[in-house]
Design an enzyme around this catalytic site. Structure first.
Site, PDB file in Angstrom:
ATOM      1  N   LYS A 152       0.851  -1.204   0.000  1.00  0.00           N
ATOM      2  CA  LYS A 152       0.000   0.000   0.000  1.00  0.00           C
ATOM      3  C   LYS A 152       0.882   1.248   0.000  1.00  0.00           C
ATOM      4  CE  LYS A 152      -1.893   2.683   2.989  1.00  0.00           C
ATOM      5  NZ  LYS A 152      -1.769   3.965   2.259  1.00  0.00           N
ATOM      6  N   GLY A 184       7.253   4.840   8.096  1.00  0.00           N
ATOM      7  CA  GLY A 184       6.380   5.998   8.269  1.00  0.00           C
ATOM      8  C   GLY A 184       6.654   6.650   9.608  1.00  0.00           C
ATOM      9  N   GLY A 210       3.598   3.969  13.536  1.00  0.00           N
ATOM     10  CA  GLY A 210       4.343   2.752  13.867  1.00  0.00           C
ATOM     11  C   GLY A 210       3.863   2.150  15.180  1.00  0.00           C
ATOM     12  N   GLU A 250      10.302   1.100  10.315  1.00  0.00           N
ATOM     13  CA  GLU A 250      11.332   2.129  10.050  1.00  0.00           C
ATOM     14  C   GLU A 250      10.646   3.469  10.254  1.00  0.00           C
ATOM     15  OE1 GLU A 250      14.421   1.550   9.672  1.00  0.00           O
ATOM     16  OE2 GLU A 250      14.477  -0.554   9.115  1.00  0.00           O
ATOM     17  N   CYS A 305      13.953  10.686   6.412  1.00  0.00           N
ATOM     18  CA  CYS A 305      13.922  10.247   7.818  1.00  0.00           C
ATOM     19  C   CYS A 305      15.266  10.455   8.496  1.00  0.00           C
ATOM     20  CB  CYS A 305      13.523   8.784   7.889  1.00  0.00           C
ATOM     21  SG  CYS A 305      14.586   7.704   6.934  1.00  0.00           S
ATOM     22  N   GLU A 334      10.242  15.723  15.146  1.00  0.00           N
ATOM     23  CA  GLU A 334      10.574  15.652  13.722  1.00  0.00           C
ATOM     24  C   GLU A 334       9.700  16.634  12.947  1.00  0.00           C
ATOM     25  OE1 GLU A 334       9.338  12.123  11.551  1.00  0.00           O
ATOM     26  OE2 GLU A 334      11.370  11.987  10.760  1.00  0.00           O
TER      27      GLU A 334
HETATM   28  P1  NAD Z   1       2.517   8.081   8.078  1.00  0.00           P
HETATM   29  O1  NAD Z   1       2.886   7.244   9.246  1.00  0.00           O
HETATM   30  O2  NAD Z   1       1.477   9.098   8.234  1.00  0.00           O
HETATM   31  O3  NAD Z   1       2.047   7.158   6.851  1.00  0.00           O
HETATM   32  C1  NAD Z   1       2.856   6.133   6.331  1.00  0.00           C
HETATM   33  C2  NAD Z   1       1.958   5.107   5.669  1.00  0.00           C
HETATM   34  O4  NAD Z   1       1.144   4.492   6.664  1.00  0.00           O
HETATM   35  C3  NAD Z   1       1.008   5.659   4.632  1.00  0.00           C
HETATM   36  O5  NAD Z   1       0.894   4.718   3.577  1.00  0.00           O
HETATM   37  C4  NAD Z   1      -0.306   5.776   5.400  1.00  0.00           C
HETATM   38  O6  NAD Z   1      -1.451   5.726   4.558  1.00  0.00           O
HETATM   39  C5  NAD Z   1      -0.243   4.561   6.286  1.00  0.00           C
HETATM   40  N1  NAD Z   1      -1.017   4.644   7.518  1.00  0.00           N
HETATM   41  C6  NAD Z   1      -1.434   5.754   8.185  1.00  0.00           C
HETATM   42  N2  NAD Z   1      -2.106   5.398   9.300  1.00  0.00           N
HETATM   43  C7  NAD Z   1      -2.101   4.042   9.346  1.00  0.00           C
HETATM   44  C8  NAD Z   1      -2.600   3.074  10.274  1.00  0.00           C
HETATM   45  N3  NAD Z   1      -3.243   3.428  11.393  1.00  0.00           N
HETATM   46  N4  NAD Z   1      -2.394   1.765  10.018  1.00  0.00           N
HETATM   47  C9  NAD Z   1      -1.721   1.383   8.926  1.00  0.00           C
HETATM   48  N5  NAD Z   1      -1.246   2.244   8.000  1.00  0.00           N
HETATM   49  C10 NAD Z   1      -1.414   3.565   8.212  1.00  0.00           C
HETATM   50  O7  NAD Z   1       3.901   8.705   7.597  1.00  0.00           O
HETATM   51  P2  NAD Z   1       4.119   9.779   6.418  1.00  0.00           P
HETATM   52  O8  NAD Z   1       3.699  11.100   6.928  1.00  0.00           O
HETATM   53  O9  NAD Z   1       3.519   9.249   5.162  1.00  0.00           O
HETATM   54  O10 NAD Z   1       5.711   9.720   6.238  1.00  0.00           O
HETATM   55  C11 NAD Z   1       6.586  10.507   6.944  1.00  0.00           C
HETATM   56  C12 NAD Z   1       7.198   9.716   8.091  1.00  0.00           C
HETATM   57  O11 NAD Z   1       7.895   8.581   7.591  1.00  0.00           O
HETATM   58  C13 NAD Z   1       8.241  10.509   8.841  1.00  0.00           C
HETATM   59  O12 NAD Z   1       8.046  10.362  10.230  1.00  0.00           O
HETATM   60  C14 NAD Z   1       9.560   9.869   8.431  1.00  0.00           C
HETATM   61  O13 NAD Z   1      10.592  10.008   9.352  1.00  0.00           O
HETATM   62  C15 NAD Z   1       9.162   8.462   8.234  1.00  0.00           C
HETATM   63  N6  NAD Z   1      10.132   7.746   7.388  1.00  0.00           N
HETATM   64  C16 NAD Z   1      10.983   6.850   7.989  1.00  0.00           C
HETATM   65  C17 NAD Z   1      11.950   6.191   7.230  1.00  0.00           C
HETATM   66  C18 NAD Z   1      12.894   5.191   7.856  1.00  0.00           C
HETATM   67  O14 NAD Z   1      13.467   4.381   7.119  1.00  0.00           O
HETATM   68  N7  NAD Z   1      13.089   5.194   9.156  1.00  0.00           N
HETATM   69  C19 NAD Z   1      12.043   6.434   5.863  1.00  0.00           C
HETATM   70  C20 NAD Z   1      11.168   7.371   5.281  1.00  0.00           C
HETATM   71  C21 NAD Z   1      10.199   8.016   6.063  1.00  0.00           C
END
Ligand code: NAD
Length: 503
Positions: A202, A254, A259, A276, A310, A407
């Site tokens: 997804k 995310g 997470g 991650e 990230c 962040e």
């Molecule tokens: P997010 O957590 O809002 O969303 C990430 C994904 O999760 C999306 O596909 C979203 O639709 C889905 N999602 C949202 N709520 C959910 C739930 N309750 N259950 C399951 N899936 C759900 O993150 P974002 O705003 O899209 O991305 C930015 C974040 O990602 C930042 O915090 C960044 O640090 C992190 N990130 C981490 C890494 C790493 O490798 N550590 C890499 C890239 C981004």
């Protein structure tokens, strides 16, 4: 509108809209979602709609999971060598499609074209190629039983033939964010597939376009139906996927907040998870460092992809006696950055992903200034269309300030000073995150001492953002759980079976 994505390729915007007609990839076929609901995908450089994407329903999620479950046997029968070939074939298709994929990513995500080509597309190609070789090397072990055989005349280890095999964990839910969509998708798919798992992927609702194009290339590469399924939609669909009883493992990248919610859901049925998550990584400059290199690195890391990485080193910790020099140079670089659409070959800093993200970043800047931070540079004029944020550098002396702890995920650097090595280490570790750190010094002993005291999964010394699949990538503390990259990253997708045969 005509887009020149390279000297040899010219396409119209209409061609980039192809992805919107695809629907969902379930069991090797593009199908329409069973819901009428759609999401508008917006070009962050213009704020204008780019495509309309189906929002999968819970029934669609179920169909995708069932397809992935049914495909487990056919994927298991594909030999490791064939899996290697399939992954390599996919890498070639992606590389051949670099002009299209990279422009599509720029249109959808907003980053600069060079970054999309290098990081998103070639990063995906290299990741696939790295993992493809693991398919033929994932073996268990033969083990000599360590205890003595207690039977009369028995001797150590000879009564049993003992070995282990590595079995796929099953069906993987891969849920990824919007900052580097294609690489994120591939970083889940590649290890899962070589390990023999099947996947429901997804993408983020903001950035599904390159993932849908990837689905086409997966079909073209010849993966059996159902091995990779793609559902589009928002967090509700992510949650439905993660909570589905047919999912054996969740591979998520995310935010830390999401997470935690995924870990709680997965805990109820003991699904495996790899998380991650976010970061607030420090870049530490000692007074003996190559200050020019360090300042360039500090600016590059936080303004890359408009700060939406990230591992961006969003906190700059400088030794007091070189503070002025380093800050002056970082601000000079920030002030010279060309802001604009990623398709503009002059542009060095694109927009952030959405209006919501822009508002979030600006509110962090406002609240930092209101709490006493000094804005060293920021507030420059940006294009009025689209979601641009001017590069911002803030001087913050309070280590507990929100801007030093949370962040932001935007082009915002918080600078603070330290006097001693101990203070630098204390400040560096003074967040809930532990993703990465960059350390600048010419003193080898200090480099070792400080690097081994940093609470982070990755420490770069006199360099920054040197990422390679041969290295384990992992978040400490609230930055994650589990490992991506290296053999350890593949092992996240297998479970050992120990077999003991009495001889
Ligand atoms: P997010 O957590 O809002 O969303 C990430 C994904 O999760 C999306 O596909 C979203 O639709 C889905 N999602 C949202 N709520 C959910 C739930 N309750 N259950 C399951 N899936 C759900 O993150 P974002 O705003 O899209 O991305 C930015 C974040 O990602 C930042 O915090 C960044 O640090 C992190 N990130 C981490 C890494 C790493 O490798 N550590 C890499 C890239 C981004």
């Amino acid at each position: 509108m005509t887009i020149h994505s390279s000297d040899s390729t010219t396409r119209t915007l209409e061609e980039y809209r192809l992805a919107r007609q695809l629907g969902l990839l379930i069991d090797g076929k593009w199908v329409e979602a069973t819901s009428d609901s759609t999401s508008v995908v917006v070009n962050p450089a213009t704020g204008l709609p780019l495509a309309n994407i189906a929002n999968a329903s819970v029934a669609d999620v179920d169909a995708a999971v069932q397809a992935a479950r049914s495909a487990r046997e056919s994927w298991r029968r594909v030999s490791p060598a064939q899996r290697t070939h399939l992954l390599w074939k996919l890498s070639e298709l992606i590389e051949n499609d670099i002009d299209y994929l990279s422009v599509l990513e720029v249109l959808n995500q907003g980053k600069t074209l060079d970054l999309a080509r290098g990081l998103d597309v070639m990063g995906s190609v290299e990741t696939l190629r790295y993992y493809s070789g693991w398919a033929t090397k994932l073996n268990g072990t033969t083990n000599r039983i360590s205890a003595a055989d207690e039977r009369p005349g028995g001797s150590i280890g000879e009564a049993y033939h003992a070995f282990s095999t590595l079995e796929p964990v099953g069906v993987v839910a891969a849920v990824v964010p919007w900052n580097v969509p294609l690489v994120m998708a591939i970083s889940k798919l590649a290890p899962a597939l070589v390990a023999g798992c099947t996947v429901v992927l997804k993408p983020a609702v903001e950035t599904p376009l390159t993932t849908l194009r990837l689905g086409q290339l997966i079909i073209e590469a010849g993966f059996p139906p159902g091995v990779v399924n793609i559902v589009t939609g928002g967090g509700d669909i992510g949650a439905a996927l993660v909570g589905h009883p047919g999912i054996d493992k969740v591979a998520f990248t995310g935010s830390t907040a999401t997470g935690r919610s995924i870990a709680a859901t997965a805990g109820q049925s003991l699904k495996r998870v790899t998380l991650e998550l976010g970061g607030k990584s420090p870049l530490i400059v000692f007074n003996d460092a190559d200050l020019e290199q360090a300042a360039q690195s500090a600016a590059w890391s936080i303004f890359l992809n408009a700060g939406q990485m990230c591992f961006a080193t969003s906190r700059l910790l400088v030794q007091k006696d070189v503070r002025e020099q380093v800050i002056a140079r970082v601000c000079e670089i920030a002030g010279e950055l060309k802001i604009g659409s990623g398709l503009d070959s002059e542009a060095e800093l694109g927009p952030v992903i959405s209006e919501r993200q822009r508002a979030r970043v600006l509110s962090y800047i406002d609240s930092a200034v209101q709490s006493g931070a000094e804005m060293l540079i920021g507030g420059a004029q940006v294009p009025s269309n689209g979601f641009f944020v001017a590069p911002t550098v803030l001087s913050v002396e309070d280590p507990a300030a929100r801007i030093m702890q949370e962040e932001v995920f935007g082009p915002v650097l918080a600078v603070s000073t330290f006097e001693t090595e101990e203070e630098a280490i204390r400040l560096a570790n003074n967040t809930e995150y532990g993703l990465a750190a960059s350390l600048w010094t010419q003193d080898l002993a200090r480099a070792h001492t400080v690097a081994s005291s940093i609470e982070a999964g990755t420490v770069w010394v006199n360099c920054n953002v040197v990422l390679d699949e041969s290295q384990p990538f992992t978040g400490w503390k609230q930055s994650g759980l589990g490992i991506e990259g290296s053999r350890s990253g593949v092992e996240e997708y297998v479970q050992p079976r120990a077999v003991v045969i009495a001889t």
